[in-house]
Design a protein around this motif. Structure first.
Motif, PDB file in Angstrom:
ATOM      1  N   MET A   1       0.850  -1.204   0.000  1.00 41.48           N
ATOM      2  CA  MET A   1       0.000   0.000   0.000  1.00 41.48           C
ATOM      3  C   MET A   1       0.870   1.231   0.000  1.00 41.48           C
ATOM      4  SD  MET A   1      -2.003   2.364   2.235  1.00 41.48           S
ATOM      5  CE  MET A   1      -2.199   1.760   3.821  1.00 41.48           C
ATOM      6  N   GLY A   3       4.274   3.400   0.492  1.00 36.91           N
ATOM      7  CA  GLY A   3       5.676   3.005   0.259  1.00 36.91           C
ATOM      8  C   GLY A   3       6.368   2.751   1.580  1.00 36.91           C
ATOM      9  N   PRO A 134      10.208  23.011 -15.122  1.00 36.46           N
ATOM     10  CA  PRO A 134       9.493  24.261 -14.838  1.00 36.46           C
ATOM     11  C   PRO A 134       9.099  24.339 -13.368  1.00 36.46           C
ATOM     12  CG  PRO A 134       8.591  23.197 -16.794  1.00 36.46           C
ATOM     13  CD  PRO A 134       9.596  22.257 -16.227  1.00 36.46           C
ATOM     14  N   ARG A 136       6.458  25.333 -11.090  1.00 39.16           N
ATOM     15  CA  ARG A 136       5.030  25.572 -11.305  1.00 39.16           C
ATOM     16  C   ARG A 136       4.441  26.492 -10.263  1.00 39.16           C
ATOM     17  NH1 ARG A 136       3.630  23.792 -16.328  1.00 39.16           N
ATOM     18  NH2 ARG A 136       4.869  21.981 -16.861  1.00 39.16           N
ATOM     19  N   SER A 137       3.313  27.078 -10.613  1.00 41.15           N
ATOM     20  CA  SER A 137       2.577  27.954  -9.701  1.00 41.15           C
ATOM     21  C   SER A 137       2.356  27.261  -8.370  1.00 41.15           C
ATOM     22  CB  SER A 137       1.227  28.289 -10.336  1.00 41.15           C
ATOM     23  OG  SER A 137       0.606  29.295  -9.615  1.00 41.15           O
ATOM     24  N   GLY A 138       2.577  27.983  -7.277  1.00 40.15           N
ATOM     25  CA  GLY A 138       2.344  27.398  -5.962  1.00 40.15           C
ATOM     26  C   GLY A 138       3.534  26.661  -5.408  1.00 40.15           C
ATOM     27  N   PRO A 153      11.153  27.621 -17.288  1.00 37.15           N
ATOM     28  CA  PRO A 153      10.387  28.794 -16.847  1.00 37.15           C
ATOM     29  C   PRO A 153       9.911  28.706 -15.402  1.00 37.15           C
ATOM     30  CG  PRO A 153       9.498  27.898 -18.901  1.00 37.15           C
ATOM     31  CD  PRO A 153      10.529  26.931 -18.418  1.00 37.15           C
ATOM     32  N   SER A 155       6.861  29.876 -13.192  1.00 36.60           N
ATOM     33  CA  SER A 155       5.487  30.325 -13.455  1.00 36.60           C
ATOM     34  C   SER A 155       5.044  31.435 -12.530  1.00 36.60           C
ATOM     35  CB  SER A 155       4.524  29.164 -13.248  1.00 36.60           C
ATOM     36  OG  SER A 155       4.736  28.157 -14.179  1.00 36.60           O
ATOM     37  N   PRO A 156       4.032  32.197 -12.958  1.00 33.67           N
ATOM     38  CA  PRO A 156       3.429  33.149 -12.017  1.00 33.67           C
ATOM     39  C   PRO A 156       2.877  32.381 -10.839  1.00 33.67           C
ATOM     40  CG  PRO A 156       2.463  33.340 -14.218  1.00 33.67           C
ATOM     41  CD  PRO A 156       3.359  32.162 -14.245  1.00 33.67           C
ATOM     42  N   ARG A 173       8.651  34.444 -14.284  1.00 33.45           N
ATOM     43  CA  ARG A 173       7.325  35.058 -14.185  1.00 33.45           C
ATOM     44  C   ARG A 173       6.808  35.088 -12.757  1.00 33.45           C
ATOM     45  NH1 ARG A 173       6.305  31.528 -18.956  1.00 33.45           N
ATOM     46  NH2 ARG A 173       6.688  32.860 -20.730  1.00 33.45           N
TER      47      ARG A 173
END
Lengths: 233, 281
Positions: A1, A3, A134, A136-138, A153, A155-156, A173
């Motif tokens: 189930m 790891g 990339p 990522r946002s957040g 990139p 991200s915003p 960004r």
């Protein structure tokens, strides 16, 4: 189930010699160091080295050590080079047992010089952190004690931070904070400036404050006379 | 699972999640259309509703009057899988697995979901998961076991921002990410696209969205009245051969299984000579 429940990991941790805690000058010096690089020391884990510290034997003494270090935003998590009796007392105070280090260079006695955290890293000395996907946002990325290099990139809504320099070989960004620990000489380099916020050692500019003619360009950002300056690369 | 015909054999079943972060962008419409498209190609496909408490998939698939048992019943062991699965009346390869309307997302227990997916893999080529909006438990559970993800995005700034967020979450919170396996392969599906509005500068272009999200483009689905008609009649839009959106979904499915298809609705449609003569807009 699920790891593995327990995984191995390697951490770098500061070591403070127990003897130093009895030195009246210690806290003063420590406060100075922390003030110069507050982010670096905030909640940083510390291990107490009990080599040549036979007088440290009681659980309350370890509790007191915890409190002293906590006053300077440090977190005492364990002991090293302890005798079995000391281990017991330390455990009562909630401290873990760490394996002794390999052979160590001779260290200054408590009465001399300032306290020297074992893990002293100038940003240039430690290996730069490389991110190739990339951001990522957040997402938040923090390169502690070193430079950050990103080849995709940002991200915003993403946040990238480094105690050293930040290099983004793509569009920036999101938010970029260099010199996060207070290093005013840190710089930000990017291929395409579209950032929401840029900051060096706590001074910052938001997107609105970035001159229109510099948006979308390859630039270098530095702190000059306490002001953020943006230059074309 | 004799009631579903012979076992499939050695082919590995694939779990696909339709996700977006943002609500209302077309996940359920797309899940229905893509599942239908796969079934039309002869693939045994089941489409599962993960939006517990706000179920819509059964409506869009037109089987809301045949729901007896649901996903949560099966997870809890109150019913068997074959009692809950609903066979589509239009295509023998297509099954729907509705969810509960009375419970909420806390009812999605991860080990129960895993067990159900493993059982479904024995019988189906594709398992299409229709995710709820958001980034909390429901959405995370829907994407956790995915092999592929289709990121449904409108050409509009909030949707793009939220899609970016969910892509980041896929890269860190999926089972493949947690176990350091090959990452979930993410594809961009741009929905509610209007070339006219892009030309007017009211809408982000395909290139704009591709540049920000940095994932391969699976398809562009044009804004189309046929989608609303499809929902209201309970017919996945891919079954509507007249509909531009339906055709775009079939193209997207073709690309997903590896075929090359040109993007149709991104170039201006050639106006027929009759329309030009009669001055129709």
């Amino acid at each position: 189930m699920a790891g593995n429940l327990v995984q191995g990991a390697v951490f770098t941790v500061m070591v403070v010699r127990a003897g130093m805690l009895h030195d009246p000058g210690f806290e003063f010096e420590l406060a100075g160091q922390v003030q110069r690089s507050p982010r670096f020391f905030l909640n940083a884990p510390v291990v107490l080295d009990l080599k040549d510290a036979e007088d440290f034997t009681q659980a309350p003494e370890f509790g007191e050590a915890k409190r002293i270090l906590r006053r300077h935003t440090l977190s005492l998590i364990g002991v090293q080079n302890a005798t079995p009796a000391q281990l017991d007392a330390a455990a009562t105070a909630g401290l873990a047992s760490f394996a002794p280090n390999a052979t160590q260079p001779a260290r200054p006695r408590p009465t001399e010089a300032a306290p020297a955290p074992h893990h002293q890293t100038a940003p240039a000395a430690a290996k730069a952190r490389l991110v190739t996907q990339p951001v990522r946002s957040g997402t938040q990325v923090y390169a502690r004690g070193t430079d950050l290099i990103v080849t995709a990139p940002v991200s915003p809504g993403a946040e990238i931070m480094a105690d050293g320099n930040i290099h983004v070989y793509a569009a920036l960004r999101g938010r970029a904070l260099a010199g996060a620990g207070g290093d005013v000489e840190a710089r930000i380099f990017c291929s395409r400036l579209e950032a929401e916020l840029i900051s060096i050692a706590g001074r910052y500019l938001v997107s609105d404050q970035i001159p229109l003619e510099q948006r979308g360009l390859a630039v270098q950002i530095a702190l000059v006379d306490d002001r953020l300056t943006i230059e074309r690369n | 699972m004799g009631s579903h015909g012979e076992k499939r054999g050695n082919l590995l079943a694939k779990v696909i999640v339709l996700t977006s972060g943002k609500g209302g962008v077309g996940k359920t419409t797309s899940a229905a259309a893509i599942a239908a498209g796969l079934a039309l190609r002869g693939k045994r496909t089941v489409v599962i509703d993960f939006d517990v408490g706000l179920r819509n998939l059964d409506l869009v698939m037109g089987c809301e009057r045949r729901v007896v048992f649901d996903f949560i019943n099966v997870i809890n062991g109150d019913a068997k899988l074959n009692q809950a699965l609903i066979k589509d009346k239009r295509n023998d390869n297509l099954y729907i697995f509705p969810t509960s309307q009375t419970r909420d997302k806390d009812a999605l227990k991860r080990d129960g979901v895993e067990r159900v997916l493993e059982e479904l893999k024995e019988d189906f080529d594709y398992i299409v998961c229709d995710s709820p909006a958001g980034i909390e438990h429901g959405a995370i559970t829907a994407l956790y076991f995915a092999d592929s993800a289709i990121i449904v995005t409108n050409p509009e700034v909030s949707s793009v921002r939220d899609s970016d967020r969910i892509i980041g979450i896929l890269a860190s919170k999926s089972r493949r990410a947690e176990h350091n396996l090959e990452p979930v392969d993410a594809h961009l599906l741009l929905t509610r696209y209007s070339l006219e509005r892009v030309k007017k500068g009211e809408m982000l272009s395909v290139e704009d969205v591709k540049e920000i999200l940095s994932i391969p483009l699976l398809g562009v689905i044009p804004e189309s009245e046929s989608v609303l008609r499809a929902s209201n009649t309970g017919t996945p839009v891919a079954f509507d051969e007249e509909s531009p959106a339906g055709r775009a979904y079939l193209d997207a499915v073709a690309r997903f299984v590896g075929e090359q298809r040109e993007m149709r609705f991104v170039q201006p449609e050639r106006r027929s000579i009759f329309r030009a003569l009669f001055g129709r807009a």
